[in-house]
Design an enzyme around this catalytic site. Structure first.
Site, PDB file in Angstrom:
ATOM      1  N   LYS A 113       6.362  -5.846 -14.140  1.00 51.69           N
ATOM      2  CA  LYS A 113       8.074  -5.765 -12.782  1.00 51.69           C
ATOM      3  C   LYS A 113       9.316  -6.629 -13.087  1.00 51.69           C
ATOM      4  CE  LYS A 113       3.732  -2.861  -9.898  1.00 51.69           C
ATOM      5  NZ  LYS A 113       3.214  -3.753  -8.509  1.00 51.69           N
ATOM      6  N   LYS A 205       1.035   4.517 -18.504  1.00 46.13           N
ATOM      7  CA  LYS A 205       0.318   5.201 -17.216  1.00 46.13           C
ATOM      8  C   LYS A 205       1.184   5.805 -15.948  1.00 46.13           C
ATOM      9  CE  LYS A 205       0.328   1.361 -13.885  1.00 46.13           C
ATOM     10  NZ  LYS A 205      -0.338   0.655 -13.345  1.00 46.13           N
ATOM     11  N   LYS A 208       3.409   5.198  -9.382  1.00 53.11           N
ATOM     12  CA  LYS A 208       4.460   5.183  -8.241  1.00 53.11           C
ATOM     13  C   LYS A 208       5.821   4.425  -8.996  1.00 53.11           C
ATOM     14  CE  LYS A 208       1.111   4.453  -4.651  1.00 53.11           C
ATOM     15  NZ  LYS A 208       0.164   3.281  -4.431  1.00 53.11           N
TER      16      LYS A 208
HETATM   17  P1  TYM Z   1      -1.910   0.857  -6.348  1.00 49.20           P
HETATM   18  O1  TYM Z   1      -1.372   1.467  -4.707  1.00 49.20           O
HETATM   19  O2  TYM Z   1      -0.730   0.241  -7.352  1.00 49.20           O
HETATM   20  O3  TYM Z   1      -2.849   1.847  -7.224  1.00 49.20           O
HETATM   21  C1  TYM Z   1      -4.327   1.953  -6.351  1.00 49.20           C
HETATM   22  C2  TYM Z   1      -5.503   2.541  -7.285  1.00 49.20           C
HETATM   23  O4  TYM Z   1      -4.702   3.273  -8.407  1.00 49.20           O
HETATM   24  C3  TYM Z   1      -5.407   2.777  -9.896  1.00 49.20           C
HETATM   25  N1  TYM Z   1      -4.406   3.485 -10.254  1.00 49.20           N
HETATM   26  C4  TYM Z   1      -4.703   4.011 -11.032  1.00 49.20           C
HETATM   27  N2  TYM Z   1      -5.576   4.583 -11.874  1.00 49.20           N
HETATM   28  C5  TYM Z   1      -5.484   5.453 -13.324  1.00 49.20           C
HETATM   29  N3  TYM Z   1      -5.110   5.718 -13.661  1.00 49.20           N
HETATM   30  C6  TYM Z   1      -3.251   5.566 -13.003  1.00 49.20           C
HETATM   31  N4  TYM Z   1      -2.277   6.693 -13.918  1.00 49.20           N
HETATM   32  C7  TYM Z   1      -3.236   4.899 -12.332  1.00 49.20           C
HETATM   33  N5  TYM Z   1      -2.573   4.094 -11.464  1.00 49.20           N
HETATM   34  C8  TYM Z   1      -2.745   3.459 -10.272  1.00 49.20           C
HETATM   35  C9  TYM Z   1      -5.511   1.752  -9.521  1.00 49.20           C
HETATM   36  O5  TYM Z   1      -5.955   0.625 -10.766  1.00 49.20           O
HETATM   37  C10 TYM Z   1      -5.202   1.137  -7.785  1.00 49.20           C
HETATM   38  O6  TYM Z   1      -7.554   1.189  -8.540  1.00 49.20           O
HETATM   39  N6  TYM Z   1      -3.674  -3.880  -6.416  1.00 49.20           N
HETATM   40  C11 TYM Z   1      -3.830  -2.870  -6.249  1.00 49.20           C
HETATM   41  C12 TYM Z   1      -3.815  -2.876  -4.240  1.00 49.20           C
HETATM   42  C13 TYM Z   1      -4.969  -3.941  -3.926  1.00 49.20           C
HETATM   43  C14 TYM Z   1      -6.748  -3.574  -3.877  1.00 49.20           C
HETATM   44  C15 TYM Z   1      -6.721  -5.232  -2.825  1.00 49.20           C
HETATM   45  C16 TYM Z   1      -7.223  -2.581  -5.200  1.00 49.20           C
HETATM   46  C17 TYM Z   1      -4.397  -4.723  -2.978  1.00 49.20           C
HETATM   47  N7  TYM Z   1      -6.103  -5.663  -3.090  1.00 49.20           N
HETATM   48  C18 TYM Z   1      -8.269  -5.019  -3.048  1.00 49.20           C
HETATM   49  C19 TYM Z   1      -8.096  -3.603  -4.926  1.00 49.20           C
HETATM   50  C20 TYM Z   1      -9.359  -4.251  -3.926  1.00 49.20           C
HETATM   51  C21 TYM Z   1      -3.349  -1.501  -6.871  1.00 49.20           C
HETATM   52  O7  TYM Z   1      -2.809  -1.421  -7.681  1.00 49.20           O
HETATM   53  O8  TYM Z   1      -2.444  -1.106  -6.025  1.00 49.20           O
END
Ligand code: TYM
Length: 348
Positions: A113, A205, A208
């Protein structure tokens, strides 16, 4: 015996996509019967990259509504907004001060990022995984269901809990053994759906932040748009679909989505589509997607029409979450040696 605890969250950055659902939220739903489940909308994480203040509140609500629409039941799970529980920010600060900077500098997501933002990278972006560790550790989570891309962040949360807090600040019992201050969590990454790939490039992957809208299916995309995106999805000139061919990442991804969303499973999907051309397969996939998302979209529309109900859910979630979070924060403050405020001492 109390049930094992689960915590997870998604950032309210724009619209949630298929990867967020298949990699994370879908797996949360099944855990509600066997675990004590906490799901937060991680709005503080959403401002680690430039954000639009006009949209943050609406996106936060919409994300919470999507949790419920995907099957999270507020009677069985605690659903809340991260910024409504100030303990997240405070524990983050305490952990910041005992986490080595170089642990954060080697995080893959930060590096990816940061490249995109040049000299505008915020301190918050670097600190993102420490806030995530605080989210998890505050709830004594045993399990954290996430997609594959979060594995490294989970390892960091484990290292912070074990090496930087428990080992250094944990009180000792009569035998000199450390009494853990924080619970060391385990990741839960299911094989299927853990890494949904972009529709524009099967080697990246689905994300967003990809500027190409056509690279992802958003959970709230209307059926015509889903069909259009699938029609335009990158393919290859080979006839027939198959799993596991490294030369055909798009095929692997699209067939995997079909297997999962049609409910047929990988073996049945692979034999059904083994001799199929793209012209036959794509409408099938589009149909499976539209049907899988239809009930989620209908429920999301109902929930969006009743914001007062959603507010009630988030408010009771905040109360339940705060009680657990405050207890952990108090334990951590004490272990680090802080002077209790006199009102806190009176309550103790
Ligand atoms: P975020 O919003 O980027 O993603 C949320 C969840 O979606 C999963 N994910 C995917 N899984 C499969 N294929 C994809 N292409 C894909 N893109 C996203 C991510 O692995 C995630 O599970 N950092 C975290 C948010 C967070 C969090 C936490 C998660 C903040 N605090 C505490 C667990 C526990 C995140 O990736 O957000």
């Amino acid at each position: 015996m109390s049930r094992p605890r689960v915590l997870s969250g998604v950032q309210p950055t724009g619209s949630l996509h298929l990867g967020n659902w298949l990699g994370a939220i879908r797996n949360w739903v099944a855990l509600q019967d066997s675990h004590d489940t906490f799901f937060c909308v991680v709005d503080l994480h959403a401002i680690t990259v430039p954000h639009d203040p006009q949209r943050l509140a609406a996106d936060t609500r919409s994300t919470a509504a999507l949790y419920l629409a995907c099957g999270i039941d507020p009677a069985r799970s605690t659903v809340f907004v991260q910024s409504h529980v100030p303990a997240h920010s405070e524990l983050c600060w305490l952990l910041n001060c005992i986490t080595p900077l170089n642990w954060l500098e080697r995080m893959i997501q930060f590096k990816e990022k940061a490249v995109k933002q040049g000299d505008q990278v915020s301190v918050g972006l670097l600190d993102y995984p420490v806030l995530m560790a605080a989210d998890i550790l505050l709830y004594d989570a045993d399990l954290v269901p996430v997609g594959e891309d979060q594995k490294q962040h989970l390892e960091l949360a484990r290292d912070i809990a074990q090496q930087r807090v428990n080992a250094r600040f944990g009180p000792r019992d009569a035998d000199g053994e450390v009494i853990p201050v924080l619970k060391v969590p385990e990741p839960l990454i299911l094989k299927e759906g853990a890494r949904v790939m972009s529709l524009a490039d099967g080697r990246n992957k689905m994300s967003k932040s990809d500027p190409n809208e056509g690279s992802r299916i958003n959970l709230l995309d209307p059926p015509e748009l889903i069909t259009k995106k699938v029609k335009r999805a990158k393919t290859d000139p080979v006839m027939g679909l198959e799993f596991g061919n490294p030369e055909r990442p798009e095929t692997d991804n699209l067939l995997g989505l079909y297997a999962l969303l049609s409910g047929k499973g990988r073996d049945a999907a692979a034999s059904e589509c083994a001799a199929m051309g793209w012209g036959t397969f794509k409408p099938l996939l589009a149909e499976a997607l539209v049907e899988a998302l239809r009930p989620i979209q209908a429920r999301h529309a109902e929930l969006s029409a009743d914001p007062a109900e959603l507010d009630r859910v988030l408010s009771s979630g905040r109360e339940r979450a705060s009680a657990v979070a405050e207890a952990t924060l108090g334990r951590t403050r004490a272990a680090l040696g802080f002077l209790p405020a006199s009102d806190r001492a009176a309550q103790a």
